[in-house]
Design a protein around this motif. Structure first.
Motif, PDB file in Angstrom:
ATOM      1  N   MET A 192      -4.069 -14.312  -5.028  1.00 37.53           N
ATOM      2  CA  MET A 192      -4.643 -13.350  -4.131  1.00 37.53           C
ATOM      3  C   MET A 192      -4.406 -13.733  -2.673  1.00 37.53           C
ATOM      4  N   THR A 193      -4.454 -15.008  -2.381  1.00 37.43           N
ATOM      5  CA  THR A 193      -4.299 -15.425  -0.993  1.00 37.43           C
ATOM      6  C   THR A 193      -2.906 -15.143  -0.450  1.00 37.43           C
ATOM      7  N   ARG A 194      -1.939 -14.999  -1.319  1.00 36.66           N
ATOM      8  CA  ARG A 194      -0.595 -14.730  -0.817  1.00 36.66           C
ATOM      9  C   ARG A 194      -0.448 -13.306  -0.283  1.00 36.66           C
ATOM     10  N   PHE A 195      -1.423 -12.446  -0.572  1.00 38.55           N
ATOM     11  CA  PHE A 195      -1.387 -11.075  -0.079  1.00 38.55           C
ATOM     12  C   PHE A 195      -2.280 -10.848   1.139  1.00 38.55           C
ATOM     13  N   LEU A 196      -2.822 -11.918   1.699  1.00 41.39           N
ATOM     14  CA  LEU A 196      -3.716 -11.776   2.851  1.00 41.39           C
ATOM     15  C   LEU A 196      -3.014 -11.237   4.093  1.00 41.39           C
ATOM     16  N   PHE A 197      -1.711 -11.421   4.167  1.00 40.34           N
ATOM     17  CA  PHE A 197      -0.984 -10.895   5.328  1.00 40.34           C
ATOM     18  C   PHE A 197      -1.008  -9.371   5.357  1.00 40.34           C
ATOM     19  N   LEU A 198      -1.345  -8.754   4.227  1.00 42.57           N
ATOM     20  CA  LEU A 198      -1.385  -7.299   4.173  1.00 42.57           C
ATOM     21  C   LEU A 198      -2.594  -6.720   4.918  1.00 42.57           C
ATOM     22  N   ILE A 199      -3.650  -7.495   5.066  1.00 41.72           N
ATOM     23  CA  ILE A 199      -4.843  -6.984   5.741  1.00 41.72           C
ATOM     24  C   ILE A 199      -4.524  -6.529   7.166  1.00 41.72           C
ATOM     25  N   PRO A 200      -3.981  -7.388   8.026  1.00 40.27           N
ATOM     26  CA  PRO A 200      -3.696  -6.901   9.386  1.00 40.27           C
ATOM     27  C   PRO A 200      -2.576  -5.866   9.416  1.00 40.27           C
ATOM     28  N   LEU A 201      -1.640  -5.989   8.498  1.00 41.81           N
ATOM     29  CA  LEU A 201      -0.534  -5.034   8.468  1.00 41.81           C
ATOM     30  C   LEU A 201      -1.033  -3.630   8.133  1.00 41.81           C
ATOM     31  N   VAL A 202      -1.829  -3.509   7.089  1.00 46.74           N
ATOM     32  CA  VAL A 202      -2.350  -2.203   6.680  1.00 46.74           C
ATOM     33  C   VAL A 202      -3.297  -1.644   7.740  1.00 46.74           C
ATOM     34  N   LEU A 203      -4.174  -2.487   8.273  1.00 49.02           N
ATOM     35  CA  LEU A 203      -5.100  -2.018   9.309  1.00 49.02           C
ATOM     36  C   LEU A 203      -4.353  -1.541  10.551  1.00 49.02           C
ATOM     37  N   SER A 204      -3.304  -2.245  10.933  1.00 44.84           N
ATOM     38  CA  SER A 204      -2.531  -1.844  12.117  1.00 44.84           C
ATOM     39  C   SER A 204      -1.793  -0.532  11.892  1.00 44.84           C
ATOM     40  N   VAL A 205      -1.231  -0.366  10.707  1.00 41.98           N
ATOM     41  CA  VAL A 205      -0.530   0.887  10.402  1.00 41.98           C
ATOM     42  C   VAL A 205      -1.513   2.057  10.389  1.00 41.98           C
ATOM     43  N   LEU A 206      -2.679   1.854   9.774  1.00 46.43           N
ATOM     44  CA  LEU A 206      -3.686   2.913   9.758  1.00 46.43           C
ATOM     45  C   LEU A 206      -4.168   3.248  11.168  1.00 46.43           C
ATOM     46  N   TRP A 207      -4.360   2.230  12.000  1.00 43.39           N
ATOM     47  CA  TRP A 207      -4.783   2.465  13.384  1.00 43.39           C
ATOM     48  C   TRP A 207      -3.696   3.207  14.157  1.00 43.39           C
TER      49      TRP A 207
END
Length: 57
Positions: A1-16
């Motif tokens: 699961m920790t290997r996908f943590l980079f997706l949090i800022p990526l997804v939030l930035s795209v949504l913003w």
């Protein structure tokens, strides 16, 4: 699961970014939102790092 943590800022930035474009705002006007995303993502990364360190993994 920790290997996908980079997706949090990526997804939030795209949504913003999408939110800004839909409402007709510039990236300059939405800069504060990107800063909040960076701070939130850094906090999550620090918490996960501490948890991994404390559990000895």
């Amino acid at each position: 699961m920790t290997r996908f943590l980079f997706l949090i800022p990526l997804v939030l930035s795209v949504l913003w970014f999408i939110y800004l474009r839909v409402n007709g705002w510039t990236l300059r006007q939405g800069l504060r939102g990107f800063i909040y995303i960076l701070i939130f993502s850094s906090f999550v990364a620090i918490v996960y790092t501490l948890l991994l360190w404390l559990t000895g993994r």
